[in-house]
Design a protein around this motif. Structure first.
Motif, PDB file in Angstrom:
ATOM      1  N   PHE A  93      21.191 -24.185  10.542  1.00 17.24           N
ATOM      2  CA  PHE A  93      20.799 -26.312   9.907  1.00 17.24           C
ATOM      3  C   PHE A  93      19.741 -26.489   9.849  1.00 17.24           C
ATOM      4  O   PHE A  93      19.133 -26.946   9.057  1.00 17.24           O
ATOM      5  N   PHE A  94      18.795 -25.754  10.793  1.00 18.14           N
ATOM      6  CA  PHE A  94      17.087 -26.002  10.796  1.00 18.14           C
ATOM      7  C   PHE A  94      16.926 -25.748   9.225  1.00 18.14           C
ATOM      8  O   PHE A  94      15.544 -26.149   8.546  1.00 18.14           O
ATOM      9  N   PHE A  95      16.956 -24.136   8.929  1.00 17.91           N
ATOM     10  CA  PHE A  95      16.748 -23.714   7.562  1.00 17.91           C
ATOM     11  C   PHE A  95      17.580 -24.287   6.650  1.00 17.91           C
ATOM     12  O   PHE A  95      16.673 -24.956   6.085  1.00 17.91           O
ATOM     13  N   ILE A  96      18.904 -24.964   6.518  1.00 21.07           N
ATOM     14  CA  ILE A  96      19.216 -25.198   5.411  1.00 21.07           C
ATOM     15  C   ILE A  96      18.820 -26.978   5.051  1.00 21.07           C
ATOM     16  O   ILE A  96      18.726 -27.524   4.159  1.00 21.07           O
ATOM     17  N   THR A  97      18.965 -27.644   6.808  1.00 26.20           N
ATOM     18  CA  THR A  97      17.951 -28.866   6.222  1.00 26.20           C
ATOM     19  C   THR A  97      16.606 -29.052   5.588  1.00 26.20           C
ATOM     20  O   THR A  97      16.626 -29.449   4.487  1.00 26.20           O
ATOM     21  N   MET A  98      15.952 -27.900   5.804  1.00 23.97           N
ATOM     22  CA  MET A  98      14.996 -27.488   4.789  1.00 23.97           C
ATOM     23  C   MET A  98      14.847 -27.153   3.274  1.00 23.97           C
ATOM     24  O   MET A  98      14.789 -27.652   2.414  1.00 23.97           O
ATOM     25  N   ILE A  99      15.606 -26.336   3.276  1.00 24.05           N
ATOM     26  CA  ILE A  99      15.865 -25.927   1.649  1.00 24.05           C
ATOM     27  C   ILE A  99      17.240 -27.739   0.934  1.00 24.05           C
ATOM     28  O   ILE A  99      16.486 -28.143  -0.571  1.00 24.05           O
ATOM     29  N   TYR A 100      18.000 -28.346   1.470  1.00 16.45           N
ATOM     30  CA  TYR A 100      18.441 -29.861   0.927  1.00 16.45           C
ATOM     31  C   TYR A 100      17.466 -30.659   0.801  1.00 16.45           C
ATOM     32  O   TYR A 100      16.831 -31.442   0.136  1.00 16.45           O
TER      33      TYR A 100
END
Lengths: 405, 443
Positions: free
Chosen positions: B412-419
């Motif tokens: 979640f942390f990783f894709i939050t950064m992508i978004y």
């Protein structure tokens, strides 16, 4: 030009009966308008008819029915959290009501928290303190630039699902307990005679409103201010409290207590509800903060300076000069954010909170197979809320517009 | 007394008090201007310190970078540090979904073409930006479907894809020609061929375009890719496909709906208002559900619509209703004199709209349009609820992998950064654009 106007001889006369030519007919604005509308009408109605006839054929083939008769049938499934009473044998229509109640509960509580947080963040964004301003800015930027669904799921799986077991619950002042089964509050249980306190509360609210109107009128007529806000708050707090104590404190609390593997008693909400409320209010607060900031900035600085020049105290400048003008800019987008919040509460389905979409458009639809009435009722509810609120908003807009020059 | 004339020499000004300049002065003015402010500063600083150190501690200092499975991570640091190997291992899936590994290059090529197609829009000397932008919106999807989906195509489909390929060739040839010679591709070919008059030049230009098309047709009909069904599309790739199509569709559809809503013809107005209000007042998830369960009912028996297409139809309709309201706002901001002047010049409805009104309105609308795009990009996460494997679903799949069971926060942390990176860059670009376009209006 002056020669042309006035003298009757120069008025251009149209021919008495213009000859009807094809070109004139085709280029006539009315004719074209009627033609375009007819074409659009035929296309749209044709499309709808095509879809409807396909649907009827398909439904007949699959033995599906579009009637509303299933509403009385027992739904036969349980719902994890219900605001209004619900038993497993209740009808589908009751499920619909339960869904609406849960959705509205989330919307109202979320709106309250989002407004408070949004107001604080919006004011922080305008702070003269650089650090506070910058922190508020990044709070807003980070949270509104990530998807809400991701935030809801992250709060649910990352926080509320990882809370300790009931036996090791987090104790918040001995009043509220948090564990991985939900949040537990003491529930008030009204005893005999509590109605008197409620009556006193109603009377106090009415009194405060009257007091406020009187104070406002006196301020307008004589210029003498009266702290009606403070007095009203005191009235609302003290009068019911006095009545409550005088009538012998007729209120018992049902305290949550650990029995066996879980808490019993009190009022409890599931972790999904907590995650939903936290995520929705934080996400919406970012947008509200920007609305508050824009509203306050929309009042020109000259207003503040003029008030200062007239000797108005800073606190009153905010209340009587800046806020009333800012409110005009703030209210319409604020309401539309509340509507967004209501619509966004439908994301509850991703974490299993039983809101309208989850219990009605998902569980009930899958069980009963009545796709058309269920979809229509769900959309009807959201449309009714949305259109109702925008109707009220339009009335409000018209009211504040009239006051302008 | 001497005779020397009295000369006035001003004493040099005192330096400003040290407490008002430099770091100290700035801090006094911005952080400690009053007692409450000083308290707020300390409080804010403390919160900032706690949050940042917690995140850094978890994500970097105590994090595990090499492990075989989650158990090893937990044995090493427990929950106090991030377990990155699971995310690193899943990065290809997070980006491409379940797309076959040996075909992933097609996605990369497809997005490179998209970038290359868009680059001329930012080059200063290119004049045909409108044509390039239009071709990007209308014809790139054809080429994209060729790369992403592949498979055997019929004659019509091949011809359409070739159109996309030819358009891409034309975009870069005309860009190079305009940058080097200041002439479009067709005009340059005509000049080189020594066309005697305009008529011949035009004919040669069209001939050159036709040659491009034939070339593209040859390539496309010879070069076929293996079919990759949309079932296995996923990850960031799917997110970008859905939001990209939504954006490309919603802009023109929104313009048409907004024009319809402002039309003088009552019937058209009623249709447009109904559509816009209906789609704006219900949540996207209900529309997705509706299309997911009811689109098969709406269409004749035997017509199969795959899940992705259902989601895309729902997203497109939803996005166009929102876009319509933005465009309406832009149209309302154009002074009435502009409409009247256009009418006085003898321009018809479509001419005045496309030449006078829309170019001005679009400029006003840019911030809201970009805001809508950001919203759409974030809203595509909802397709995970109806069972498509977008970026969010893929990140949840990490925690369901037997080796990384329960690993949720890190993905979640990783894709939050992508978004965040995508949305933040878009919003900053829109701010920048707004500032630059507003230059001429500013007084």
């Amino acid at each position: 030009m002056s020669q042309l106007t006035g003298s009757p001889s120069s008025v251009i006369r149209r021919p008495a009966t213009p000859p009807m030519r094809l070109g004139a007919f085709v280029n006539d604005a009315t004719v074209r308008s009627v033609f375009y509308q007819a074409v659009t009408f035929v296309c749209v109605v044709g499309l709808i008819w095509y879809l409807v006839s396909n649907t009827i054929t398909n439904m007949a083939q699959r033995g599906m029915s579009a009637g509303f008769d299933f509403l009385d049938v027992s739904a036969g499934f349980n719902i994890a959290f219900t605001l209004i009473p619900y038993r497993e044998g209740d009808s589908y229509f009751r499920v619909f009501q339960v869904g609406i109640a849960n959705t509205l509960l989330v919307a109202v509580i979320g709106a309250v928290f989002a407004s408070i947080l949004g107001l604080v963040m919006g004011l922080a964004r305008l702070s003269t303190n650089w650090l506070i301003r910058t922190l508020a800015r990044w709070y807003i930027e980070i949270l509104r630039n990530t998807p809400l669904l991701l935030q809801i799921i992250a709060w649910y799986f990352g926080v509320f699902n990882l809370l300790p077991l009931p036996r090791a619950s987090i104790d918040l002042g001995g009043v509220m307990y948090l564990n991985n089964r939900g949040a537990y509050f003491p529930a008030p249980v009204a005893q005999e005679g509590f109605a008197l306190t409620l009556l006193a509360l109603v009377a106090a609210v009415a009194g405060a409103v009257v007091l406020h109107i009187w104070a406002k009128r006196r301020l307008r007529d004589t210029g003498r201010a009266f702290p009606s806000g403070l007095a009203g708050a005191a009235l609302i707090l003290l009068l019911p409290l006095l009545v409550f104590l005088a009538s012998g404190a007729p209120l018992a609390w049902d305290w949550p207590a650990l029995r066996g593997f879980n808490f019993r008693g009190g009022f409890s909400v599931p972790p999904a509800f907590c995650a939903l409320i936290v995520a929705l209010s934080i996400y919406t607060s970012c947008f509200i903060a920007e609305i508050v900031r824009a509203g306050i900035q929309s009042v020109s600085h000259g207003q503040t300076e003029a008030a200062r020049a007239l000797g108005v105290k800073p606190s009153r400048t905010m209340r009587f000069i800046i806020l009333p003008q800012a409110m005009r800019v703030i209210i319409p987008p604020l309401i539309s954010q509340y509507l967004n919040l209501t619509k966004n509460s439908s994301l509850a389905i991703a974490i299993g909170f039983p809101d309208l979409v989850s219990v009605w458009m998902n569980t009930s639809l899958n069980q009963s197979g009545r796709a058309i009435p269920i979809v229509a009722m769900t959309m009807g509810f959201y449309c009714a809320v949305s259109l109702g609120v925008s109707f009220v908003l339009n009335l409000y807009n018209r009211r504040i517009l009239l006051r302008e020059r | 007394m001497s005779d020397a004339p009295l000369v006035f020499t001003p004493r040099p000004a005192d330096p400003p008090p040290p407490s008002t300049i430099g770091v100290v002065g700035w801090m006094r003015a911005n952080l400690f201007s009053s007692l409450p402010n000083a308290i707020l500063t300390f409080l804010g600083g403390y919160i900032f310190y706690v949050v940042v150190t917690t995140i850094i501690d978890w994500a970097l200092v105590k994090a595990v970078w090499e492990a075989e499975n989650r158990r090893q991570c937990l044995d090493l640091v427990g929950r106090s540090g991030a377990c990155w190997p699971g995310v690193v291992e899943w990065i290809p899936n997070l980006i491409y979904g379940l797309y076959p590994k040996d075909q992933v290059w097609r996605i990369n090529i497809g997005f490179l073409i998209l970038l290359a197609w868009a680059v001329p829009l930012w080059l200063p000397r290119v004049k045909s930006k409108v044509a390039i932008g239009l071709s990007l919106v209308l014809l790139y999807p054809l080429l994209a479907s060729y790369f992403f989906h592949g498979g055997a195509q019929g004659v019509v489909w091949t011809a359409l894809i070739a159109l996309g390929g030819a358009a891409f060739l034309w975009v870069w040839l005309t860009t190079l020609a305009e940058m080097r010679f200041g002439l479009g591709f067709g005009a340059l070919v005509a000049r080189l061929a020594g066309a005697a008059d305009d008529e011949r030049a035009r004919r040669i230009g069209w001939g050159a375009l036709a040659a491009l098309y034939v070339l593209a047709l040859l390539v496309v009909s010879q070069l076929r890719f293996v079919e990759v069904p949309t079932r296995v599309w996923g990850g960031l790739f799917l997110t970008l496909v859905i939001s990209g199509i939504g954006i490309a569709f919603s802009l023109p559809a929104g313009v048409l709906l907004a024009l319809g809503r402002r039309s003088q013809m009552p019937l058209i107005r009623v249709f447009c208002v109904t559509f816009i209000e209906l789609f704006r007042s219900v949540p996207l998830i209900t529309i997705l559900f509706m299309f997911n369960t009811m689109l098969p009912l709406f269409l004749p028996a035997g017509v199969e619509v795959n899940r992705l297409l259902r989601a895309i139809v729902a997203v497109c309709l939803f996005a166009s209703a929102y876009m319509a309201e933005i465009v309406r706002g832009g149209l309302q901001a154009i002074p009435k004199g502009q409409y009247e002047a256009a009418a006085a010049m003898g321009l018809g409805f479509w001419q005045s709209t496309s030449l006078i009104i829309l170019p001005q309105a679009l400029r006003i609308m840019i911030p809201s349009i970009v805001g809508n795009f950001i919203g759409l990009f974030k809203d595509t996460t909802l397709v995970s609820i109806i069972g498509l494997f977008d970026l969010l679903s893929m990140s949840r799949a990490v925690g369901e992998d037997t080796r990384w069971l329960g690993l949720f926060i890190e993905p979640f942390f990783f894709i939050t950064m992508i978004y965040f990176v995508f949305c933040f860059l878009m919003s900053q670009y829109s701010l920048n654009l707004e500032r630059r376009l507003g230059e001429g209006q500013r007084r």
